[in-house]
Design a protein around this motif. Structure first.
Motif, short mmCIF file in Angstrom:
data_model
loop_
_atom_site.label_atom_id
_atom_site.label_comp_id
_atom_site.label_asym_id
_atom_site.label_seq_id
_atom_site.Cartn_x
_atom_site.Cartn_y
_atom_site.Cartn_z
N MET A 87 -5.33 -6.90 13.85
CA MET A 87 -6.42 -7.04 13.93
C MET A 87 -7.55 -6.46 13.26
O MET A 87 -8.26 -7.39 12.60
CB MET A 87 -7.02 -8.30 15.54
N LYS A 88 -7.09 -5.55 13.28
CA LYS A 88 -8.67 -5.15 12.67
C LYS A 88 -8.41 -4.90 11.19
O LYS A 88 -8.89 -3.54 10.82
CB LYS A 88 -9.02 -3.32 13.29
N VAL A 89 -6.98 -5.34 10.47
CA VAL A 89 -6.66 -5.30 9.12
C VAL A 89 -6.76 -6.28 8.92
O VAL A 89 -6.81 -7.78 9.05
CB VAL A 89 -5.59 -4.61 9.11
N GLY A 90 -7.80 -5.71 7.11
CA GLY A 90 -7.56 -7.76 6.73
C GLY A 90 -7.20 -7.57 5.22
O GLY A 90 -6.93 -5.91 4.81
N PRO A 91 -7.35 -8.15 4.30
CA PRO A 91 -6.60 -7.85 2.71
C PRO A 91 -7.82 -7.13 2.44
O PRO A 91 -9.18 -7.24 1.65
CB PRO A 91 -6.50 -9.44 2.27
N SER A 92 -7.28 -6.71 1.50
CA SER A 92 -8.74 -5.39 0.78
C SER A 92 -8.31 -6.24 -1.12
O SER A 92 -6.66 -7.07 -1.26
CB SER A 92 -7.45 -4.28 0.08
N PRO A 93 -9.14 -6.03 -1.96
CA PRO A 93 -8.62 -6.75 -3.09
C PRO A 93 -7.46 -6.80 -4.38
O PRO A 93 -6.95 -7.11 -5.17
CB PRO A 93 -9.92 -6.20 -4.51
N HIS A 94 -7.13 -5.21 -3.54
CA HIS A 94 -5.56 -4.98 -4.42
C HIS A 94 -4.66 -5.42 -3.64
O HIS A 94 -3.14 -5.30 -4.22
CB HIS A 94 -5.56 -3.07 -4.37
N LEU A 95 -4.21 -6.73 -2.81
CA LEU A 95 -3.26 -7.53 -2.42
C LEU A 95 -2.29 -7.86 -3.02
O LEU A 95 -1.32 -7.51 -3.29
CB LEU A 95 -4.03 -8.47 -1.42
N GLN A 96 -2.46 -7.84 -3.67
CA GLN A 96 -1.61 -8.95 -5.21
C GLN A 96 -1.25 -8.07 -5.92
O GLN A 96 -0.53 -8.34 -6.04
CB GLN A 96 -2.29 -10.16 -5.86
N ALA A 97 -1.53 -7.10 -6.51
CA ALA A 97 -1.11 -5.92 -6.80
C ALA A 97 -0.23 -5.45 -5.64
O ALA A 97 1.47 -4.83 -7.10
CB ALA A 97 -2.26 -4.68 -6.54
N TYR A 98 0.21 -5.12 -5.05
CA TYR A 98 1.41 -5.12 -3.86
C TYR A 98 2.30 -6.17 -3.68
O TYR A 98 3.25 -5.93 -2.90
CB TYR A 98 0.97 -4.33 -2.76
N THR A 99 1.85 -7.32 -3.59
CA THR A 99 2.91 -8.64 -3.24
C THR A 99 3.93 -8.81 -2.91
O THR A 99 5.64 -9.17 -2.93
CB THR A 99 2.29 -9.44 -3.02
N GLU A 100 4.28 -8.13 -4.47
CA GLU A 100 6.21 -8.23 -5.52
C GLU A 100 6.85 -7.29 -4.35
O GLU A 100 7.77 -7.22 -4.31
CB GLU A 100 6.11 -7.86 -6.76
N SER A 101 6.28 -5.75 -3.94
CA SER A 101 6.59 -4.82 -3.24
C SER A 101 7.09 -5.03 -1.69
O SER A 101 7.88 -4.76 -1.71
CB SER A 101 5.69 -3.54 -3.61
N PHE A 102 6.61 -5.97 -1.52
CA PHE A 102 6.87 -6.70 -0.52
C PHE A 102 7.65 -7.41 -0.20
O PHE A 102 7.82 -7.14 0.86
CB PHE A 102 5.13 -7.54 0.38
N LYS A 103 8.37 -7.80 -1.61
CA LYS A 103 9.70 -8.82 -1.29
C LYS A 103 10.61 -7.73 -1.52
O LYS A 103 11.76 -7.95 -1.14
CB LYS A 103 9.54 -9.41 -2.15
N ASP A 104 10.59 -6.21 -1.72
CA ASP A 104 11.26 -5.19 -2.17
C ASP A 104 11.81 -4.25 -0.60
O ASP A 104 12.41 -3.28 -0.75
CB ASP A 104 11.33 -4.83 -3.30
N ASN A 105 10.67 -4.30 -0.05
CA ASN A 105 10.73 -3.15 0.85
C ASN A 105 10.02 -3.31 1.54
O ASN A 105 9.41 -4.79 2.52
CB ASN A 105 9.90 -2.22 0.06
N LEU A 106 10.56 -2.50 2.90
CA LEU A 106 9.74 -2.79 4.12
C LEU A 106 8.58 -1.76 4.44
O LEU A 106 8.63 -0.74 3.20
CB LEU A 106 11.12 -1.82 5.40
N VAL A 107 6.85 -2.46 4.55
CA VAL A 107 6.31 -2.42 4.70
C VAL A 107 5.73 -1.52 5.62
O VAL A 107 5.75 -1.55 6.86
CB VAL A 107 5.05 -3.59 4.41
N SER A 108 4.93 -0.32 4.87
CA SER A 108 4.04 0.92 6.16
C SER A 108 2.58 1.15 6.27
O SER A 108 2.81 1.14 4.18
CB SER A 108 4.75 1.95 6.39
N TYR A 109 2.01 1.82 6.59
CA TYR A 109 0.52 1.89 6.45
C TYR A 109 0.29 2.89 6.92
O TYR A 109 0.17 3.10 8.78
CB TYR A 109 -0.46 0.97 6.52
#
Length: 376
Positions: A199-221
């Motif tokens: 919950m301490k995580v919010g969206p950055s302005p770069h979110l939409q640059a990554y949304t396609e990769s969210f569909k093709d990968n398991l996401v880690s941070y």
């Protein structure tokens, strides 16, 4: 890794993934366990207006779902009896203001306590409130051997054991809570479409640059550097429409849990969270199809200085913003995040990123209200 999102207004409440609601109720089996949602408020600003405003913090701009951006499902975990904190609400409403779907998976500590939007300090329609116990119960009924729910049977059994071990008076130990949270994050990442976040995580302005990769990968941070080259568990999941990646992760993770519990249920009061994080990291690596969005571009190239994001005490990178100093890790005993820095950053986010880009005015105002309640 120990989850770092802890509400300490009461003895202990943990929320790990650690966002707010969508405009339509969840589909499939979770629909029956969802608090009713208010319809989304109309967004009146045009996409042309959104395109004209640039973010001065990170050199990019938000694109709302209403303006053509991809919708992301954010799955959050909140274990405990307390109301959400101001920062929790700020991030919930920030995600919602951009048009994204947010589910809060809840489980109370006190036996018989019923959680709702109101008890969490939210209004009706602010978020999808999903009962973790109800989800686990429904998953038992899924018989498809190829489904991630079926493949997570050992993990589900252990999670149920640990949830059932919460004392009736609602005061589990710190280690017990951390164990439940980390196992819940992996369970939801394996079985639910979407990205599990703190919950301490919010969206950055770069979110939409990554949304396609969210569909093709398991996401880690990567955040705390606690797992030495393995994926960390501060972000788990994928937006892939099919269950292919989730099933791979589920099978790999569950096999490790099966060995873990082979000699009996591990004591819920022992510290197992680092082991669970290691299981997660190895399971992600075995999939061969994951992306660390903090260190890689959407095309998996080294991120270097690209996609910068201002954060407390540092500059991060990628599609998310963490409102916490990177060295402020619960398991390191450090407290480096200054409340004044979080407050200042929330105001910059509102005024320089979310304002005048076509964000939902209802949720923008609610994010602003929450930000003004942050300690300074």
């Amino acid at each position: 890794m120990i989850p770092s999102s802890i509400n300490q207004a009461q003895p202990l409440n943990i929320y790990a993934t650690s966002g707010s609601t969508h405009n339509q109720p969840p589909t499939g089996r979770t629909r029956n366990f969802t608090q009713s949602l208010a319809p989304g408020r109309p967004i009146t600003a045009s996409s042309q207006q959104a395109a004209s405003v640039r973010d001065t913090l990170s050199g990019s701009k938000h694109i709302t779902v209403n303006s053509g951006g991809n919708k992301v499902t954010i799955n959050l975990v909140y274990l405990g009896d307390n109301e959400l904190g101001a920062l929790d609400k700020f991030n919930v409403h920030s995600w919602r203001s951009l048009g994204h779907e947010v589910n809060i998976h809840i489980h109370p500590f006190t036996e018989g306590l019923v959680r709702s939007e109101q008890s969490l300090g939210l209004a009706k329609g602010d978020a999808n409130i999903l009962s973790l116990k109800d989800t686990l119960k429904a998953d038992v009924e899924i018989t498809d051997a190829n489904s991630p729910q079926k493949k997570m049977s050992e993990a589900r059994g252990l999670l149920n054991d640990w949830l059932n071990a919460i004392p009736k008076q609602g005061k589990p130990t710190r280690e017990h809570i951390f164990n439940m949270v980390d196992l819940t994050k992996s369970y939801l990442g394996a079985t639910q479409k979407g990205i599990v976040l703190d919950m301490k995580v919010g969206p950055s302005p770069h979110l939409q640059a990554y949304t396609e990769s969210f569909k093709d990968n398991l996401v880690s941070y990567t955040r705390g550097g606690n797992t030495a080259e393995l994926p960390e568990n501060q972000a788990i999941g994928t937006m892939q429409e099919s269950d292919v990646l989730r099933s791979k992760y589920a099978e790999n993770f569950n096999n490790k849990i099966k060995i873990f519990v082979s000699e009996g249920t591990p004591n819920h009061n022992d510290a197992w969270f680092n082991k669970l994080t290691g299981y997660h990291g190895k399971s992600y690596s075995q999939s061969k199809q994951w992306i660390d969005v903090a260190t890689k571009t959407p095309n998996k190239e080294p991120i270097e200085k690209n996609y910068p994001v201002n954060e407390p005490g540092s500059v991060g990178h990628g599609p998310f913003r963490v409102y916490k100093h990177p060295s402020d890790q619960t398991n390191k005993g450090m407290t480096l995040t200054k409340p004044a820095d979080v407050y200042s950053l929330s105001q910059d986010t509102l005024n320089k990123e979310l304002k005048n880009i076509g964000a939902d005015p209802y949720f923008y105002d609610k994010a602003s209200e929450a930000a003004n309640k942050l300690p300074r």
